[in-house]
Design an enzyme around this catalytic site. Structure first.
Site, short mmCIF file in Angstrom:
data_model
loop_
_atom_site.label_atom_id
_atom_site.label_comp_id
_atom_site.label_asym_id
_atom_site.label_seq_id
_atom_site.Cartn_x
_atom_site.Cartn_y
_atom_site.Cartn_z
N HIS A 72 0.83 -1.21 0.00
CA HIS A 72 0.00 0.00 0.00
C HIS A 72 0.86 1.25 0.00
O HIS A 72 2.00 1.23 0.43
CB HIS A 72 -0.94 0.01 1.21
CG HIS A 72 -0.25 0.23 2.53
ND1 HIS A 72 0.52 -0.73 3.15
CD2 HIS A 72 -0.19 1.33 3.33
CE1 HIS A 72 1.00 -0.25 4.27
NE2 HIS A 72 0.59 1.01 4.42
N PHE A 105 23.81 14.07 16.34
CA PHE A 105 24.46 15.09 15.54
C PHE A 105 23.54 15.60 14.43
O PHE A 105 23.46 16.81 14.19
CB PHE A 105 25.77 14.55 14.94
CG PHE A 105 26.49 15.55 14.08
CD1 PHE A 105 27.03 16.71 14.63
CD2 PHE A 105 26.60 15.34 12.71
CE1 PHE A 105 27.68 17.64 13.82
CE2 PHE A 105 27.26 16.27 11.90
CZ PHE A 105 27.79 17.42 12.45
#
Lengths: 355, 355
Positions: free
Chosen positions: A177, A319
């Site tokens: 889907h 980060f």
């Protein structure tokens, strides 16, 4: 196209690249480079072999539990049948109001929008790589019809078409889907990309994406696949390993303008790329999304729709959250070479499909 | 502080909120709301019970394999010992050059920067929740010293301090550690947040973050913890469940200006929040990151450093990639109430630590 050395002249140690479309720097951490094989298998949840799962709400026989069907068609046999329904647990609903409401210094509004599910096949395990190109074209056709329908609604300002495959990519159901969400706002993220493309156009007088396409065809080291209407490549500053952009050769700002020929060719490109990923990277989880212009920008010369595929092979960590920069352990040229299995296409052969 | 009803007056159906700091809309999908208990346990990899792992490079006895130690100190006993080393597989290295190099229409540069690892304890399983507040303060102290050192290097324009906990959060080693990365560029993501704060200041004449803090203290429905120097709350438009911002009460643009008293209080707030998350959410994977100003913005009146914690409870999928918007199934007020275990603090009691 020319096939040069897989990696451009090396820089001293690690390398950083700037993606002019997103405005993001990407760090290529070559000292921690992984071989493609080490990236493989980053998926979660077993793939199913069953064509029918009696607990799956998208399998045939559960029609009475589905929300009303918005669109349904095929090619006569049930193997080629598409259904679009409203998402049973929608993130946004068309009843909402766009009025902004202040709450102290903050602001909110009702969750206006449409949230649809496109059931791509009656068969529980018939994922895109095992479909025929004609079946994939039926999916593209459904994307197009729903896109036109939704962008035609006055309050919709953006339509996002996407597919999440596997749990790591956010899919909770394995039945094939896609999803379509329309919103009544233009998100800042989309505006930023528009501004960057506008700035480029103001500076150079051309569409950044058209120029990127010309650059990629000329460099010839990041292209994986090309046919009459589309070029599939790893972008110069790909944020993650094996990120693929499928770019239409023809300049059009919004997906709604896709032609019949382009639908056939997009199905072929998408099918080829998802097959390649499945075979070469051991069937990883992935997302893909169609980037198309926000409403009222559909005729502008700087906007260019494209489809982006992102296999889930790495993790966004602290980060990335703090800086918005990505650390990629894999160079785009090497990724492209790894996914390029065919005899190298000749320069000028770009008009013929490679598959 | 006042404790109002946990949820503001409901809107019709779903709700969207705008975060003025990030410029991002967030969709609150209440129809698919999950109870906190259903979000729990989204972690990957078993937690270790061992205080020593002979294969772990950060455990004592592997000193000869570590890169040279940049900073090392404690309080006399080995349980309170911190080590900072250069990352053995650095994403960025100080040898790099900042010179930009054109490559066709693109641009790249060498991977300049510093990438350090802060080993928080000699004990392999001594994660922050089981440390004493004094031990956590040693970590904050090390953050501060390395921050000042790195931002003092002329070529460094940004220093990002972060911690990844668990594999879903991007950590490959379980030994307690944080990371510090400096970069020679200011990423677009950081500039955008600066521009938004600057626009707010130009409009209202005040710091957006100071105003946010005042708003949160006044509303009193999203605060989890407060002490002398810090307020910990779920932001009004949190992008994901149980996202926490620890905001210093005093206006300072960059983390380097943290005072001794603030270091003690930040250790206490961070310790309390990570403990709360561990206990209430069954020890999920998480990231935290310190957002601090880019260089040359350190004195400006619109910038305000803060620490952001993001438990890994949900997955970024196709819609988020395409639109930049998040779908959050959990309202910030409800998340705050779930994490608020103590007797409700009284208005004006904000100056006393809750733990």
């Amino acid at each position: 196209m020319k096939r040069a050395a897989s990696t451009p002249p090396p820089m001293h140690g690690n390398e950083m690249r700037y993606n002019p479309a997103t405005g993001r720097w990407v760090i290529y951490a070559l000292s921690r480079r992984q071989r493609p094989r080490e990236l493989i298998g980053s998926r979660e949840g077993a793939r199913t072999e069953l064509a029918y799962d009696e607990l799956c709400p998208f399998c045939p026989g559960h029609e009475q539990d589905l929300p009303p069907i918005l669109l349904e068609y095929g090619r006569g046999d049930s193997h080629r049948q598409i259904r679009v329904v409203r998402n049973k647990y929608p993130a946004l609903t068309p009843e909402g109001d766009l009025k902004r409401v202040c709450q102290g210094m903050y602001m909110r509004m009702e969750g206006y929008g449409h949230h649809e599910v496109l059931i791509e096949s009656p068969e529980h395990n018939r994922q895109i790589p095992v479909m025929t190109p004609e079946e994939v074209e039926l999916i593209i056709e459904a994307y197009h019809r729903r896109y036109l329908k939704l962008i035609g609604v006055q309050k919709n300002l953006l339509v996002v078409i996407f597919r999440n495959y596997g749990r790591r990519a956010g899919a909770s159901l394995m039945h094939p889907h896609s999803q379509i969400i329309s919103t009544g706002v233009v998100p800042g993220h989309v505006r930023e990309m528009e501004y960057r493309a506008q700035g480029y156009f103001d500076q150079w007088g051309s569409c950044m994406y058209c120029d990127m396409l010309a650059e990629e065809l000329s460099a010839g080291v990041r292209i994986i696949h090309a046919n009459r209407s589309f070029v599939s490549f790893i972008p110069y500053a790909a944020a993650q390993p094996f990120e693929i952009w499928i770019m239409p050769r023809e300049h059009k700002a919004h997906f709604g303008d896709i032609s019949a020929e382009e639908k056939t060719d997009l199905a072929s490109s998408l099918h080829a790329m998802l097959r390649r990923i499945q075979e070469r990277l051991n069937d990883p989880d992935y997302n893909y999304v169609i980037h198309s212009s926000a409403k009222y920008r559909s005729d502008e010369p700087q906007a260019h729709w494209f489809l982006q595929i992102g296999p889930k092979l790495t993790t966004r960590a602290g980060f990335e959250i703090g800086s918005g920069m990505s650390i990629n352990t894999s160079l785009p040229e090497d990724d492209a070479a790894f996914l390029m299995p065919d005899p190298l296409p000749e320069k000028g052969a770009g008009n013929a499909s490679q598959e």
